[in-house]
Design an enzyme around this catalytic site. Structure first.
Site, mmCIF file in Angstrom:
data_model
loop_
_atom_site.group_PDB
_atom_site.id
_atom_site.type_symbol
_atom_site.label_atom_id
_atom_site.label_comp_id
_atom_site.label_asym_id
_atom_site.label_seq_id
_atom_site.Cartn_x
_atom_site.Cartn_y
_atom_site.Cartn_z
ATOM 1 N N LYS A 113 -12.785 2.489 55.774
ATOM 2 C CA LYS A 113 -11.677 2.566 54.222
ATOM 3 C C LYS A 113 -12.915 3.432 54.122
ATOM 4 O O LYS A 113 -13.650 3.478 54.302
ATOM 5 C CB LYS A 113 -13.076 0.953 53.578
ATOM 6 C CG LYS A 113 -12.454 1.362 52.089
ATOM 7 C CD LYS A 113 -11.390 1.530 51.486
ATOM 8 C CE LYS A 113 -9.939 0.803 51.786
ATOM 9 N NZ LYS A 113 -8.363 0.984 52.852
ATOM 10 N N ASP B 234 -11.401 -0.015 60.870
ATOM 11 C CA ASP B 234 -10.063 -0.717 61.266
ATOM 12 C C ASP B 234 -9.636 0.361 62.382
ATOM 13 O O ASP B 234 -7.969 -0.521 62.861
ATOM 14 C CB ASP B 234 -9.125 -0.138 59.899
ATOM 15 C CG ASP B 234 -9.800 -0.349 58.900
ATOM 16 O OD1 ASP B 234 -10.787 -0.093 58.222
ATOM 17 O OD2 ASP B 234 -8.339 -2.170 57.984
HETATM 18 C C1 LIG Z 1 -13.152 -5.178 59.665
HETATM 19 S S1 LIG Z 1 -11.490 -5.095 57.890
HETATM 20 C C2 LIG Z 1 -12.163 -4.897 57.060
HETATM 21 C C3 LIG Z 1 -11.498 -2.789 56.723
HETATM 22 O O1 LIG Z 1 -10.479 -3.462 55.784
HETATM 23 C C4 LIG Z 1 -10.924 -2.747 54.653
HETATM 24 O O2 LIG Z 1 -9.228 -1.807 54.689
HETATM 25 P P1 LIG Z 1 -8.264 -3.180 53.471
HETATM 26 O O3 LIG Z 1 -9.200 -3.310 52.647
HETATM 27 O O4 LIG Z 1 -7.550 -1.608 52.828
HETATM 28 O O5 LIG Z 1 -7.400 -4.106 54.871
HETATM 29 C C5 LIG Z 1 -11.696 -1.820 54.663
HETATM 30 O O6 LIG Z 1 -11.344 -0.648 55.943
HETATM 31 C C6 LIG Z 1 -12.926 -2.658 55.097
HETATM 32 O O7 LIG Z 1 -13.833 -2.129 56.404
#
Ligand SMILES: CSC[C@H]1O[C@H](OP(=O)(O)O)[C@H](O)[C@@H]1O
Length: 374
Positions: A253, A242
């Site tokens: 995550k 992120d």
């Molecule tokens: C490559 S972006 C995907 C990334 O986003 C997710 O977070 P979220 O579901 O809270 O938007 C997670 O960190 C993934 O690795």
């Protein structure tokens, strides 16, 4: 589950729009429901509830959000601020918002009328959408080549965390795009899918994508990953990102850092796959990354598609406090390689990242710091 993909995000022109129409990821995998965002507050709410999520797609949605404000005649600067602040950790969100806002402001500065300036913002959002799809394909190629180099023989048993497929992207995703390439190359023996508590992006979304790709996959509780490493059942870990700080620290995550420690202990490659738009040279190191803290109820209640991210089945006494960081930070020393659309940095050093980001897309080089490229 239909054979056709419902677009994760599409622009709706009048008379249907203007609106940004999203595949509501809080309803997956039970339902492929569209969510129509006809104004910026609705889009901000969709971002905050993770109806739309994943760093690259947040950038794309943010850019379309600026175009939506412009098309509606709203105050673009205020809309851009609300969108950029909707979630703090994924740098792509503010990047996409800024790109569309600059396109709008540039058009106004050149004397464009409101309709022309709105069209300029929309064109920038569509450019970003297309660029991300192209970046996804290049990351898949670089990532597969790296897997072939690291693990030249045998079938691959890959572990992923959270969700990094088309649901986070203008194309096939980031880390999952590499898994998809390995599968299509006939190399994937097993995909281990971390469920990814508390919002279960793995169990709900990655399993949904893996099923659509007819991959051999198994979902596992996050705390079962250690026993897979101990049993020698993991050949590589692939995650997204992120925000990547200037020193190579990776925000991803929550649960990514423990996987990196396990991977290092068991000498398993730990690969981060992200477009260069996720690298933030303005953030010097991991300590400077703002980690989003989310509602306690996401931990104390099981998410249910009908209830979205909160309002599910209680699993803790009502009113329980909870520690719920949406992300954690992995230091560069635990990252085996950073795979981007411009090439691979391994080991992940500040100089290597700087060189990668300074390259034009046509630039190809293998530098002394171990950087490889297509
Ligand atoms: C490559 S972006 C995907 C990334 O986003 C997710 O977070 P979220 O579901 O809270 O938007 C997670 O960190 C993934 O690795």
């Amino acid at each position: 589950m239909s054979d056709q993909h419902v677009p994760v995000a599409r622009w709706a022109r009048p008379p249907e729009g203007p609106a940004l129409v999203l595949l509501d990821q809080t309803r997956l995998p039970a339902e492929e429901a569209e969510l129509v965002c006809a104004d910026v507050p609705a889009l901000v709410a969709a971002i905050r509830s993770l109806a739309v999520r994943g760093a690259p797609l947040l950038g794309i949605a943010g850019a379309y959000g600026v175009a939506l404000a412009a098309a509606r005649g709203d105050t673009v600067a205020e809309a851009a601020r609300l969108l950029a602040e909707a979630r703090p950790t994924a740098v792509n969100l503010a990047y996409g918002v800024r790109r569309a806002e600059r396109a709008y402001d540039g058009a106004v500065a050149r004397g464009a009328d409101p309709a022309e300036a709105a069209a300029a913002a929309l064109a920038e959002a569509e450019d970003l959408h297309r660029e991300d799809a192209e970046a996804s394909d290049r990351m898949a190629g670089h990532g597969l080549a790296l897997l072939e180099e690291l693990l030249p023989t045998g079938d691959l048993r890959l572990l992923t965390h959270c969700n990094t497929g088309r649901l986070v992207s203008g194309g096939h995703g980031t880390a999952f795009a590499v898994v998809r390439a390995a599968h299509r190359a006939g190399r994937l023996r097993q995909l281990w899918v971390d469920e990814t508590r508390p919002l279960l992006q793995g169990a709900r979304l990655t399993a949904y994508e893996a099923a659509r790709e007819a991959m051999p996959y198994s979902v596992l509780a996050d705390n079962a990953a250690g026993s897979l490493f101990a049993a020698g059942q993991v050949d590589a870990v692939l995650i997204g990102a992120d925000r990547i700080a200037a020193d190579g620290s990776v925000a991803n995550k929550v649960g990514s850092y423990p996987l990196a420690v396990l991977a290092r202990h068991h000498r398993v490659p730990f690969l981060v796959v992200a477009p260069v738009t996720t690298v933030d040279p303005e953030t010097p190191d991991g300590a400077a990354i703002v980690v989003e803290q989310r509602d306690a109820r996401e931990v104390t209640e099981l998410p249910s598609p009908a209830a979205g991210t909160t309002g599910g089945v209680p699993v803790a006494p009502s009113g329980s406090a909870a520690y719920n960081p949406a992300f954690d930070v992995t230091p560069p020393g635990l990252v085996s390689a950073l795979v981007t659309e411009r090439g691979v940095v391994s080991p992940v050093t500040e100089n290597g990242i700087q060189e990668l980001c300074s390259m034009s897309l046509s630039g190809e080089s293998r530098s002394g710091n171990g950087m490889m490229n297509s």
